[in-house]
Write an enzyme that holds these catalytic residues in place. Structure first.
Site, PDB file in Angstrom:
ATOM      1  N   LYS A 142       0.845  -1.204   0.000  1.00  0.00           N
ATOM      2  CA  LYS A 142       0.000   0.000   0.000  1.00  0.00           C
ATOM      3  C   LYS A 142       0.877   1.249   0.000  1.00  0.00           C
ATOM      4  O   LYS A 142       0.636   2.186  -0.757  1.00  0.00           O
ATOM      5  CB  LYS A 142      -0.923   0.002   1.228  1.00  0.00           C
ATOM      6  CG  LYS A 142      -2.088  -0.963   1.099  1.00  0.00           C
ATOM      7  CD  LYS A 142      -2.835  -1.162   2.413  1.00  0.00           C
ATOM      8  CE  LYS A 142      -3.900  -2.245   2.224  1.00  0.00           C
ATOM      9  NZ  LYS A 142      -4.521  -2.688   3.460  1.00  0.00           N
TER      10      LYS A 142
ATOM     11  N   GLN B  33      -4.872  -1.348   9.634  1.00  0.00           N
ATOM     12  CA  GLN B  33      -4.788  -2.683   9.049  1.00  0.00           C
ATOM     13  C   GLN B  33      -5.429  -3.715   9.987  1.00  0.00           C
ATOM     14  O   GLN B  33      -5.082  -3.783  11.159  1.00  0.00           O
ATOM     15  CB  GLN B  33      -3.311  -3.040   8.789  1.00  0.00           C
ATOM     16  CG  GLN B  33      -3.101  -4.344   8.079  1.00  0.00           C
ATOM     17  CD  GLN B  33      -3.632  -4.356   6.644  1.00  0.00           C
ATOM     18  OE1 GLN B  33      -3.467  -3.402   5.893  1.00  0.00           O
ATOM     19  NE2 GLN B  33      -4.280  -5.441   6.271  1.00  0.00           N
TER      20      GLN B  33
ATOM     21  N   ASP C 150     -11.255   2.997   4.141  1.00  0.00           N
ATOM     22  CA  ASP C 150     -11.690   1.595   4.055  1.00  0.00           C
ATOM     23  C   ASP C 150     -13.217   1.495   4.004  1.00  0.00           C
ATOM     24  O   ASP C 150     -13.763   0.444   3.657  1.00  0.00           O
ATOM     25  CB  ASP C 150     -11.187   0.816   5.282  1.00  0.00           C
ATOM     26  CG  ASP C 150     -10.062  -0.156   4.937  1.00  0.00           C
ATOM     27  OD1 ASP C 150      -9.874  -0.436   3.740  1.00  0.00           O
ATOM     28  OD2 ASP C 150      -9.395  -0.628   5.870  1.00  0.00           O
TER      29      ASP C 150
END
Ligand code: NDP
Length: 296
Positions: A54, A98, A121
């Site tokens: 990422k 994460q 997200d």
């Protein structure tokens, strides 16, 4: 029939190129650089790989990447304090924590601490509610990537029968909402669904997000249907570790009209959509019109 292969790798490269173009324009015309902060708690090897990837792709798109690596034993209060700082930092437009988090940390509490406008997200309860009511939101990356590929392949999705196998909060449910938003007739199937084969056979669009290697065989697929395989499963075959999806690719590719392979289908689109969401969040934060085609 042999299905058209929907090349997620090429598609993702195209999305990343589009994002990079918009980022360059933002810098030049508005003096703004989108910034993505990724928070990793602990040393899960798979998560470390994702976070590295990422960060690399964020920088390649011309954005700022801020990595925060915290020890596995980090106290919840310290993690929440970091999120508060990132929420308040104007250089940070997107925040990603994460998952999975170590067991002593409450994921829901942590995710819901993120400013919804920076929740790239799309897991914050406000974004879930906005998506569910058809309002502008941050959309979870994996289903957004699937939607982009479907729109490109089909043009309009209106009136198509879509079956989503899997009802998780991160894939199945938001995928179903997005398909409904594009006027599909949507069925969500799960582990208690009766006669799953018959349900799948109704689908013009079949999305598999189950986490069971090659569970869906070709004779569950309606001839000509589009199959989107979200699954990522590691199996041992012929003495080698292989990645396979939730559909049995060889048999499904004979019946389907189009299919995403694993690897090289949905997977690469997920990070591309994370970059797209960071760009969108940056535009919204600065009252700059957001680019078309990169959101739901
Ligand atoms: P979850 O484990 O959270 O959810 C799986 C879903 O599948 C559940 O709703 C479950 O039903 C359903 N299910 C399980 N067994 C069956 C069965 N036999 N028949 C029908 N439905 C079943 O998984 P995720 O949604 O997080 O992930 C799904 C897959 O997608 C995984 O392989 C994961 O690795 C992959 N993935 C890929 C991403 C990418 O970037 N490509 C991103 C995220 C995930 P029930 O609710 O009844 O238990």
């Amino acid at each position: 029939m042999t299905a058209t292969i929907i090349d997620g790798k090429a598609f993702a490269a195209q999305v990343r190129g589009q994002v990079a173009g918009h980022v360059a324009r933002l810098k030049e015309e508005h003096g703004v650089t989108p910034g993505l902060a990724v928070v990793l708690v602990g040393e899960d090897p798979a998560s470390e790989v994702y976070v590295r990837s990422k960060g690399k792709q964020t920088v390649e798109a011309g954005m700022n990447s801020y990595e925060h690596k915290l020890p596995a034993g980090t106290a919840e209060a310290d993690l929440l304090a970091l999120i508060d700082r990132l929420n308040a930092d104007p250089a940070v437009h997107g925040i990603l924590v994460q998952l999975p988090l170590p067991g002593h940390l409450d994921s829901e509490l942590v995710i819901n601490r993120i400013d919804p406008a920076k929740d790239v997200d799309g897991f914050h309860i406000s974004n879930v509610g906005l998506l569910g009511t058809g309002q502008k939101s941050m959309v979870p990356c994996t289903p957004l990537g699937c939607l982009m590929m479907l729109r490109t392949h089909h043009g309009s999705l209106s009136g198509l029968d879509a079956v989503v196998v899997g009802r998780s909060n991160i894939v199945g449910k938001p995928m179903a909402q997005l398909l409904l938003g594009d006027s599909c007739t949507v069925t969500i199937a799960h582990s208690r669904t009766k006669d799953l084969a018959a349900v799948c056979r109704r689908a013009d669009i079949l999305v598999a997000a189950v986490g069971r290697a090659e569970m869906i065989p070709g004779d569950w697929v309606k001839p000509g249907a589009t199959v989107i395989d979200v699954g990522i499963n590691r199996i041992e075959r012929d003495g080698k570790t292989r990645l396979v999806g939730d559909v049995h690719y060889e048999s499904c590719a004979k019946t389907a009209g189009a299919i995403t392979p694993v690897p090289g289908g949905v997977g690469p689109m997920t990070i591309a959509c994370l970059l797209a969401n960071t760009l969108t969040a940056c535009c919204r934060a600065n009252n700059i019109p957001e680019p078309e085609g990169l959101t739901a």
